[in-house]
Design an enzyme around this catalytic site. Sequence first.
Site, PDB file in Angstrom:
ATOM      1  N   PRO A  80      -6.696  12.580  17.586  1.00  0.00           N
ATOM      2  CA  PRO A  80      -7.841  12.918  18.436  1.00  0.00           C
ATOM      3  C   PRO A  80      -7.873  12.078  19.711  1.00  0.00           C
ATOM      4  O   PRO A  80      -7.649  10.871  19.679  1.00  0.00           O
ATOM      5  CB  PRO A  80      -9.047  12.607  17.542  1.00  0.00           C
ATOM      6  N   GLU A  81      -8.140  12.755  20.824  1.00  0.00           N
ATOM      7  CA  GLU A  81      -8.234  12.095  22.118  1.00  0.00           C
ATOM      8  C   GLU A  81      -9.686  12.136  22.580  1.00  0.00           C
ATOM      9  O   GLU A  81     -10.585  12.473  21.812  1.00  0.00           O
ATOM     10  CB  GLU A  81      -7.291  12.778  23.105  1.00  0.00           C
ATOM     11  N   LYS A 128     -11.022   6.162  22.708  1.00  0.00           N
ATOM     12  CA  LYS A 128     -10.792   6.931  21.481  1.00  0.00           C
ATOM     13  C   LYS A 128     -11.584   6.377  20.308  1.00  0.00           C
ATOM     14  O   LYS A 128     -11.432   6.859  19.180  1.00  0.00           O
ATOM     15  CB  LYS A 128      -9.300   6.936  21.142  1.00  0.00           C
ATOM     16  N   HIS A 139      -9.651  12.808  -0.358  1.00  0.00           N
ATOM     17  CA  HIS A 139      -9.340  11.627   0.440  1.00  0.00           C
ATOM     18  C   HIS A 139     -10.581  11.035   1.111  1.00  0.00           C
ATOM     19  O   HIS A 139     -10.508  10.523   2.217  1.00  0.00           O
ATOM     20  CB  HIS A 139      -8.278  11.969   1.490  1.00  0.00           C
ATOM     21  N   ARG A 167       2.478   1.463  40.886  1.00  0.00           N
ATOM     22  CA  ARG A 167       3.018   0.978  39.618  1.00  0.00           C
ATOM     23  C   ARG A 167       4.424   1.526  39.416  1.00  0.00           C
ATOM     24  O   ARG A 167       4.707   2.684  39.717  1.00  0.00           O
ATOM     25  CB  ARG A 167       2.113   1.420  38.457  1.00  0.00           C
ATOM     26  N   ARG A 173       7.370   9.697  24.044  1.00  0.00           N
ATOM     27  CA  ARG A 173       6.607  10.839  23.532  1.00  0.00           C
ATOM     28  C   ARG A 173       7.191  12.148  24.041  1.00  0.00           C
ATOM     29  O   ARG A 173       7.704  12.222  25.166  1.00  0.00           O
ATOM     30  CB  ARG A 173       5.140  10.744  23.974  1.00  0.00           C
TER      31      ARG A 173
END
Length: 300
Positions: A2-3, A57, A104, A162, A271
């Site tokens: 989740p973001e 988050k 769970h 950067r 990623r």
Amino acid sequence: MPELPEVETVARGLRRTILGRRIVSVTLGKTDFIDDPVALEQHLPGRQIEAVDRYGKFMLLRLSAAGAGRIPANGDATPASLLVHLGMTGQIAPHAAAEHREKHTHVCMLLDDGRELRYTDARRFGRIAYLTETPLAQELLGLGADPLEVSREEFASRICGRRARIKALLLDQRVLRGVGNIYADESLWRAKVHPARLGAQLSMQQAGTLRRVLQEILEKAIVMRGSSISDFLDADGEPGDYQRRHRAYGREGKACHRCKSVIRRGIVAGRSSYFCPKCQRAPRGFAALPLPKAKRKRDH
């Protein structure tokens, strides 16, 4: 994982359903993802949930010191927060106490209205921590700007100049808190910026465009209750809908919605990164991964 939009969606759902409720008792299952399980059992009972905030988050359940003049059973009158990170499969939602507990379910907080606030997590990659004010401030100190609130000038100062890949900068929680793989790819596609470009290669105008489209995408994703790729459910147990609006993420081998070129995948910042090779020109030396055979056959 989740973001920002998914976490904001859950936080809003909890604000609607549990705000003002008092925690009566705590029951724990497996605790390897909890910083200090004993702290939850000792310090949560008797406290009122005064606010539910999102910070990057993280979700923060802000707890009273001693709501309505009542000191918690342990005598601790210090305000505190319950920090929750959902990890990959974590879900937190209120349930009727009589409702069957999922396999769970690892944290159950009985509320004063008879419901239980339950945290379930099949893979237990999430995190829960009870933190008073000073430890919480230290925990959040290193996180970057909120992408929904960052100004054009601050965004440019954090990105431009950067020598890191722009995708890596968007994912770096010390730069911007809350952006992950999905919304980084989606915003870079909208801004026509390749994920492997260096931050130093972006002009001020390009940085301004990237900030604008990132905010638009995040805000729209929140309205649509986030993206449900595999396990995400909101506080009502419902999946999000924004995955239907994805233009880059997960669309390897499919046609670009702008130019009809085939969406490709490459590895950036460790990623998988999805991009259009025509709309988002790659920097020299970057090579996309070969298309899987099944996708090559299907698309030709």
